[in-house]
Write an enzyme that holds these catalytic residues in place. Structure first.
Site, PDB file in Angstrom:
ATOM      1  N   GLU A  73       0.811  -1.214   0.000  1.00 14.48           N
ATOM      2  CA  GLU A  73       0.000   0.000   0.000  1.00 14.48           C
ATOM      3  C   GLU A  73       0.850   1.272   0.000  1.00 14.48           C
ATOM      4  O   GLU A  73       0.417   2.315  -0.488  1.00 14.48           O
ATOM      5  CB  GLU A  73      -0.960   0.007   1.191  1.00 14.48           C
ATOM      6  CG  GLU A  73      -2.078  -1.031   1.106  1.00 14.48           C
ATOM      7  CD  GLU A  73      -1.684  -2.384   1.688  1.00 14.48           C
ATOM      8  OE1 GLU A  73      -0.483  -2.635   1.926  1.00 14.48           O
ATOM      9  OE2 GLU A  73      -2.600  -3.201   1.903  1.00 14.48           O
ATOM     10  N   PHE A 135     -11.031  -6.824  14.905  1.00 10.05           N
ATOM     11  CA  PHE A 135     -10.015  -7.326  13.987  1.00 10.05           C
ATOM     12  C   PHE A 135      -9.731  -6.290  12.889  1.00 10.05           C
ATOM     13  O   PHE A 135     -10.652  -5.785  12.262  1.00 10.05           O
ATOM     14  CB  PHE A 135     -10.481  -8.647  13.358  1.00 10.05           C
ATOM     15  CG  PHE A 135      -9.502  -9.189  12.357  1.00 10.05           C
ATOM     16  CD1 PHE A 135      -8.229  -9.584  12.757  1.00 10.05           C
ATOM     17  CD2 PHE A 135      -9.840  -9.294  11.016  1.00 10.05           C
ATOM     18  CE1 PHE A 135      -7.320 -10.071  11.834  1.00 10.05           C
ATOM     19  CE2 PHE A 135      -8.931  -9.773  10.088  1.00 10.05           C
ATOM     20  CZ  PHE A 135      -7.668 -10.167  10.496  1.00 10.05           C
ATOM     21  N   GLN A 136      -8.473  -5.994  12.687  1.00 10.64           N
ATOM     22  CA  GLN A 136      -8.010  -5.027  11.676  1.00 10.64           C
ATOM     23  C   GLN A 136      -8.655  -3.647  11.844  1.00 10.64           C
ATOM     24  O   GLN A 136      -8.930  -2.968  10.862  1.00 10.64           O
ATOM     25  CB  GLN A 136      -8.236  -5.570  10.265  1.00 10.64           C
ATOM     26  CG  GLN A 136      -7.367  -6.799  10.006  1.00 10.64           C
ATOM     27  CD  GLN A 136      -7.229  -7.151   8.551  1.00 10.64           C
ATOM     28  OE1 GLN A 136      -8.143  -6.963   7.763  1.00 10.64           O
ATOM     29  NE2 GLN A 136      -6.062  -7.671   8.186  1.00 10.64           N
ATOM     30  N   LYS A 185     -17.507  -0.911   6.799  1.00  8.31           N
ATOM     31  CA  LYS A 185     -18.035  -1.961   5.930  1.00  8.31           C
ATOM     32  C   LYS A 185     -19.561  -1.932   5.834  1.00  8.31           C
ATOM     33  O   LYS A 185     -20.121  -2.179   4.768  1.00  8.31           O
ATOM     34  CB  LYS A 185     -17.569  -3.323   6.453  1.00  8.31           C
ATOM     35  CG  LYS A 185     -17.748  -4.428   5.448  1.00  8.31           C
ATOM     36  CD  LYS A 185     -16.950  -5.651   5.819  1.00  8.31           C
ATOM     37  CE  LYS A 185     -17.179  -6.754   4.798  1.00  8.31           C
ATOM     38  NZ  LYS A 185     -16.368  -7.938   5.109  1.00  8.31           N
ATOM     39  N   MET A 499      24.127   9.130   1.298  1.00  6.92           N
ATOM     40  CA  MET A 499      23.954  10.452   1.898  1.00  6.92           C
ATOM     41  C   MET A 499      24.308  10.437   3.385  1.00  6.92           C
ATOM     42  O   MET A 499      24.919  11.375   3.904  1.00  6.92           O
ATOM     43  CB  MET A 499      22.516  10.941   1.686  1.00  6.92           C
ATOM     44  CG  MET A 499      22.269  12.355   2.152  1.00  6.92           C
ATOM     45  SD  MET A 499      23.427  13.523   1.404  1.00  6.92           S
ATOM     46  CE  MET A 499      22.376  14.262   0.159  1.00  6.92           C
TER      47      MET A 499
HETATM   48  C1  LIG Z   1      12.527   5.926   4.823  1.00 12.60           C
HETATM   49  C2  LIG Z   1      13.800   6.630   5.107  1.00 12.60           C
HETATM   50  N1  LIG Z   1      14.689   6.108   5.982  1.00 12.60           N
HETATM   51  C3  LIG Z   1      15.865   6.737   6.224  1.00 12.60           C
HETATM   52  C4  LIG Z   1      16.163   7.914   5.606  1.00 12.60           C
HETATM   53  C5  LIG Z   1      17.488   8.630   5.888  1.00 12.60           C
HETATM   54  N2  LIG Z   1      18.315   8.641   4.665  1.00 12.60           N
HETATM   55  C6  LIG Z   1      18.379   9.694   3.835  1.00 12.60           C
HETATM   56  S1  LIG Z   1      19.321   9.436   2.508  1.00 12.60           S
HETATM   57  C7  LIG Z   1      19.722   7.893   3.026  1.00 12.60           C
HETATM   58  C8  LIG Z   1      20.637   7.020   2.234  1.00 12.60           C
HETATM   59  C9  LIG Z   1      20.073   6.635   0.921  1.00 12.60           C
HETATM   60  O1  LIG Z   1      20.898   5.641   0.371  1.00 12.60           O
HETATM   61  P1  LIG Z   1      20.753   5.204  -1.128  1.00 12.60           P
HETATM   62  O2  LIG Z   1      19.312   4.921  -1.430  1.00 12.60           O
HETATM   63  O3  LIG Z   1      21.702   4.120  -1.430  1.00 12.60           O
HETATM   64  O4  LIG Z   1      21.114   6.529  -1.921  1.00 12.60           O
HETATM   65  P2  LIG Z   1      22.548   7.264  -2.013  1.00 12.60           P
HETATM   66  O5  LIG Z   1      22.540   8.345  -0.995  1.00 12.60           O
HETATM   67  O6  LIG Z   1      23.585   6.245  -1.773  1.00 12.60           O
HETATM   68  O7  LIG Z   1      22.567   7.831  -3.396  1.00 12.60           O
HETATM   69  C10 LIG Z   1      19.100   7.615   4.251  1.00 12.60           C
HETATM   70  C11 LIG Z   1      19.262   6.354   5.005  1.00 12.60           C
HETATM   71  C12 LIG Z   1      15.214   8.428   4.711  1.00 12.60           C
HETATM   72  N3  LIG Z   1      15.391   9.587   4.073  1.00 12.60           N
HETATM   73  N4  LIG Z   1      14.051   7.775   4.462  1.00 12.60           N
END
Ligand SMILES: Cc1ncc(C[n+]2csc(CCOP(=O)(O)OP(=O)(O)O)c2C)c(N)n1
Ligand SMILES: [Mg+2]
Lengths: 598, 214
Positions: A73, A135-136, A185, A499
């Protein structure tokens, strides 16, 4: 077989608004017919116990809209967002109660922060069981209250059709946003006459149109008086379909333009007046222009902290002129000296005849001098022969598409490189998760955008993702394959949560705590193939062009292109979070200097 | 662009960095004030929920809330008391206005208005303290609504300050319980204004009215 009263208007003689001979339908049927009347062309959904009546009604009615069975979803909500952002229409999601509803929460929060119009219909336990921990059962309206523009719990089948009407109206108008409609529902099973109202009938809800004329005159005077004006353009400009009016204003008065992440595409980046991106990873000359401007005209932008850094040191010499449809955006982060509340397109068209051509040559020359002082960051080609500069992949994608594509990105370093190295020139050509920064957004959003292309625009849809974020919703590859969507997906694989690694490198003395994905990262080629997609891989710079050409030769299913990129590469320039925009500008390519600031 | 006048953002910046402000720059926008805001809204729990939720979600102060039905059963009226500087309070009223099921939001603070709060207070008494307690009650124009051999419940209405003073006076006698209703408030019309036959019916939309004081 569809019965007579169930047929859509195109196929039956049922009168549309004559309550007299309005057919009596079950709630589930009213729902399906209401969506048809609303002109919905696609629903992203996933069935379950609390919506099984609606799914059954769809099977019996065979409605005029298509249903896309997503595999999670969250993917459904992001797909609806991608669809909405690429087409300007409202995205629709249908899920079951409890876990179905909670799985949509991330997408709803994302749509809320980025003002994306989507309507999410959630099943709910029967009204007599609400509150019993049945439930749910989840208190869906409670859970989503602070992340929706509005939400509804429909308690009476007689209110169902009008609630659908209101939900779409609220999602679409004003500052767009997500709306949740919770459907118990028993309401789906009860019967009522079906009449789809023509008007939403919402007393407490007003939508600003044009701005107050006095304010328009004040604004024109401020523009006339300014020597160093700057347009700061956000996603609201695109939501209002105002890029044309904006371009006309900028060209008429010779005002340089900087865009936010969501503003990309609102102004052609090939134009002489385009300064490119501002803020944390913005260009030196753009941030200098902000710091020295004497007038900043914000259009559909909200002075986000990734743009301003320390607000008290941001744009110290500028008067602020703020055009926004949402009054609560005015003076929220930065004081507006003049506010024009209204639809960006209407307001710009009001302003256009009142603004005289201006001579801003000195100011433009000054900005050019800054650009020469510190040209945009030049990336290096990695020494290692089997590594590819990630920025070069984005450039190659631009060369291939020439901007004639919808570019979707996930979240991370690769997202910043897309913003920096892809030259956006078309409205609604950039789709990304900005406000919430949701990893896992890219693939499903690209899928939604690609469905959107079937209903009007005909552009390639390209997704750029990281190895971390891609797997967060990789299951949706099956859906894209099932519908034969010719998606082009580039995974910039640095085998790291890049990042976060960058911040660890700059601000945490290279302690790479839990960001290394390499040991068990999937093989992206076989991952693609397992989902009935084409998988390709480039491991050296000379393979990039070939892989991209091969990908563009496939037109009946998605292609995943994996590019091996070095983990050490960082996104530059960078103004550290919370710092003043002009603090760092001269040293911003210097890792040591940035680390000191952080 | 004239050099003399500072933008509001510049004034804010000066204040933050402790730089001296000229008298004309003291616009008071950063000073915190108590504000009393009246909201009419759809008379449903969901609508009320959205209003109070806004305060926690946005981190606004909420000193008191009082809510009840109006002469129109489908419309409720809510009176909020909050504390903040002009910018925050403008934010609050606009965010409230933005909610789909609010009809009207009015900041009554600077307008002529009456405000009232009701307070029930249970206090201990003895034969020695009883006359004094009843005296204080009379001064505050209160009423005794319940008496037991050791305690009595007093009812007082008035503006917030009066209630605070009353509670202060009772403290010495041993308060057992206090229940306050929260403020309710209303515009006070200073004189009779005859209806103006020339007033235009298509008044400017309220959202744009808000723009002029932004
Ligand atoms: C759902 C979620 N969890 C954690 C983060 C924190 N976060 C931001 S960028 C990143 C790394 C992303 O890694 P990747 O997809 O390999 O992209 P890259 O930066 O290596 O290009 C994280 C963990 C986020 N933005 N969203
Ligand atoms: Mg990565």
């Amino acid at each position: 077989m569809p019965t007579d009263s169930l047929q859509s208007p195109s196929r039956s003689s049922t009168s549309q608004n004559g309550a007299v001979n309005a057919p009596t339908l079950k709630g589930s049927e009213i729902f399906v017919r209401a969506l048809e009347e609303e002109g919905v062309d696609r629903v992203f959904g996933h069935p379950g116990g609390a919506v099984i009546k609606i799914y059954d009604a769809m099977e019996r009615i065979q409605p005029s809209y298509d249903h896309v069975l997503v595999r999670h979803e969250q993917g459904g909500t992001h797909a609806a967002e991608g669809y909405a952002k690429a087409t300007g229409r409202v995205g629709t999601v249908l899920v079951t109660s409890g876990p179905g509803a909670t799985n949509t929460v991330t997408g709803i929060a994302d749509a809320y922060l980025d003002s994306v119009p989507i309507v999410v219909f959630t099943g709910q336990v029967p009204t007599h069981l609400i509150g019993n921990d049945s439930f749910q059962e989840t208190d869906t309206t409670g859970v989503t209250r602070s992340i929706t523009k509005h939400n509804f719990l429909v308690r009476d089948v007689n209110e169902l059709a009008s609630t659908v009407k209101q939900a779409y109206h609220i999602a679409r108008t004003g500052r767009p946003g997500p709306v949740v409609v919770d459907l118990p529902k028993d309401v789906q099973m009860d019967e009522a006459p079906f009449v789809y109202p023509e008007e939403p009938g919402l007393d407490g809800y007003t939508v600003p149109g044009a701005a107050a004329p006095k304010q328009v005159d004040r604004a024109a005077k401020m523009i006339e008086d300014a020597d160093k004006p700057l347009l700061y353009v956000g996603g609201g400009t695109i939501n209002a379909d105002a890029p044309e009016a904006l371009t006309a204003l900028a060209r008429k008065a010779n005002i340089p333009v900087t865009t936010t992440l969501h503003g990309l595409g609102a102004f052609p980046e090939t134009d002489d007046l385009a300064l490119g991106w501002l803020g944390m990873h913005g260009f030196y000359h753009t941030n200098m222009a902000v710091q020295n401007a004497d007038l900043i005209m914000a259009v559909g932008a909200r002075f986000d902290d990734r743009v301003t850094g320390d607000v008290d040191e941001w744009a110290p010499n500028a008067k602020i002129l703020h055009v926004d449809i949402d009054p609560s955006c005015i003076s929220k982060n930065v004081y507006a000296d003049c506010a024009l509340i209204g639809d960006a397109q209407d307001v710009l068209r009001q302003l256009l005849p009142k603004v005289e051509p201006k001579d801003t040559d000195d100011w433009l020359a000054q900005i050019d001098a800054w650009r020469a002082d510190c040209p945009p960051y030049e990336y290096e080609t990695p020494d290692d022969a089997d590594q590819i500069a990630p920025e070069s992949v984005v450039e190659a994608l631009y060369d291939k598409t020439q901007g004639e594509a919808v570019m979707v990105s996930d979240v991370g370093q690769h997202q910043m490189w897309v913003c920096q190295y892809y030259k956006f020139g078309k409205t609604r050509s950039h789709v990304s998760s900005g406000g919430l920064g949701t990893m896992g957004f890219g693939l499903p959003a690209a899928m939604g955008a690609a469905f959107g292309m079937r209903e009007g625009r005909d552009l390639d849809v390209v997704c750029v993702s990281g190895d971390g974020g891609f797997v967060m919703n990789a299951q949706e590859l099956s859906v894209a394959a099932a519908h034969g969507l010719p998606l082009k997906i580039a995974v910039l694989n640095n085998n790291y949560l890049g990042m976060v690694r960058q911040w660890q490198s700059l601000f945490h003395e290279d302690r790479f705590s839990h960001t290394d994905l390499k040991p068990t990262n999937p093989d992206f080629v076989t991952l693609a193939e397992a989902h009935h997609c084409v998988g390709l891989r480039a491991t050296s710079p000379d393979e990039v062009g070939d892989v991209i050409d091969q990908a563009w030769d496939v037109d009946d299913r998605p292609v995943v292109m994996e590019f091996q990129v070095p983990k050490e590469e960082m996104v530059f320039p960078m103004v550290p979070a919370g710092a003043a925009s002009d603090d760092m500008l001269t040293e911003m390519f210097d890792k040591e200097a940035i680390a000191k600031e952080g | 662009m004239s050099e003399e006048t500072l933008t509001r953002q510049q004034i804010r910046r000066k204040r933050k960095f402790g730089e001296p402000l000229l008298p004309e720059e003291e616009d008071g926008t950063e000073q915190e004030h108590r504000h009393i805001i009246a909201v009419t809204l759809e008379n449903t729990i969901g609508a009320l929920n959205r209003v109070t939720n806004l305060f926690s979600a946005r981190g606004f102060n909420l000193e008191s809330v009082a809510v009840g039905e109006t002469d129109e059963p489908s419309v409720a009226r809510l009176t909020l008391v909050t504390v903040g500087n002009d910018r925050i309070v403008a934010q609050i009223t606009r965010q409230l206005d933005n909610l789909v099921n609010t009809y009207d939001v009015t900041d009554l603070t600077d307008a002529e208005h009456v405000e009232r709060e009701l307070c029930l207070l249970k206090v201990q008494y003895s034969s020695e303290t009883r006359p004094e307690i009843l005296d204080i009650k009379d001064i505050f124009r209160g009423r005794v609504v319940n008496v037991t051999p050791e305690t009595m419940v007093l009812e007082v209405t008035g503006p917030n300050k009066k209630i605070n003073a009353f509670i202060g006076m009772m403290e010495a006698h041993g308060i057992e319980e206090v229940a306050r209703s929260g403020q309710v408030a209303m515009h006070r019309n200073l004189e009779y204004e005859p209806p103006n036959p020339l007033a235009s019916t298509d008044a400017a939309p309220s959202a744009n009215g808000a723009a002029s004081d932004a």
